[in-house]
Enzyme design. Structure first.
Site, PDB file in Angstrom:
ATOM      1  N   HIS A   1       0.847  -1.195   0.000  1.00 21.49           N
ATOM      2  CA  HIS A   1       0.000   0.000   0.000  1.00 21.49           C
ATOM      3  C   HIS A   1       0.878   1.239   0.000  1.00 21.49           C
ATOM      4  O   HIS A   1       2.072   1.163   0.236  1.00 21.49           O
ATOM      5  CB  HIS A   1      -0.971   0.011   1.189  1.00 21.49           C
ATOM      6  CG  HIS A   1      -0.317   0.192   2.513  1.00 21.49           C
ATOM      7  ND1 HIS A   1       0.275  -0.844   3.203  1.00 21.49           N
ATOM      8  CD2 HIS A   1      -0.147   1.294   3.284  1.00 21.49           C
ATOM      9  CE1 HIS A   1       0.770  -0.387   4.345  1.00 21.49           C
ATOM     10  NE2 HIS A   1       0.541   0.913   4.416  1.00 21.49           N
TER      11      HIS A   1
ATOM     12  N   GLU B   1       2.392  11.763 -10.961  1.00 22.69           N
ATOM     13  CA  GLU B   1       2.505  11.693 -12.416  1.00 22.69           C
ATOM     14  C   GLU B   1       1.352  10.845 -12.931  1.00 22.69           C
ATOM     15  O   GLU B   1       1.032   9.810 -12.350  1.00 22.69           O
ATOM     16  CB  GLU B   1       3.835  11.049 -12.808  1.00 22.69           C
ATOM     17  CG  GLU B   1       3.998  10.814 -14.295  1.00 22.69           C
ATOM     18  CD  GLU B   1       5.278  10.055 -14.649  1.00 22.69           C
ATOM     19  OE1 GLU B   1       5.476   9.795 -15.845  1.00 22.69           O
ATOM     20  OE2 GLU B   1       6.066   9.713 -13.733  1.00 22.69           O
TER      21      GLU B   1
END
Length: 133
Positions: A7, A108
């Site tokens: 995670h 991004e």
């Protein structure tokens, strides 16, 4: 033995603002939310937003999310219309949009994958490139 990424946790100074950003703008699926955090998913990614003082990277460190190429332009237009801050201009293979989240974490959006990047390196290798497979 490690199996991969489990995670990703990002610190946030304003849970409401970050929750809206990741859910409404980026399309994460909310799973649970509590007073000081939230768990979201995006594909196989488990993303945790945690109320802590954010200290975003000041170098090139960033989190990259994938997107199908045919959806790239529409998402970028939506993000620009929402007033996100862009922190870099793309100069590598594939379409990329570099933005900051509300706490300044560098993100991004990339329309490509490792295989497309490796293919581009076969054509134009980075300086000092060594192949392992």
């Amino acid at each position: 033995m490690l199996q991969g990424l489990n995670h990703l946790t990002l610190a946030t100074g304003d849970l409401d603002r970050s929750f809206a950003f990741y859910v409404d703008l980026l399309g994460c699926r909310p799973r649970v939310r509590w007073a000081r955090g939230a768990y979201l998913t995006l594909g196989d990614l488990w993303l945790c937003l945690s109320c802590d003082p954010p200290r975003p990277a000041r170098d090139y460190s960033h989190v990259a999310f994938g997107i199908p190429p045919e959806q790239f332009s529409a998402l970028c237009a939506r993000l620009r219309a929402a007033g996100v801050v862009e922190w870099k201009t793309n100069s590598s293979e594939g379409d990329s949009f570099y933005l900051k989240d509300p706490d300044g974490h560098q993100l991004e959006i990339h329309a490509g994958d490792l295989e497309s990047r490796l293919a581009s390196l076969r054509e134009v290798p980075y300086e000092g490139l060594t192949w392992f497979d």
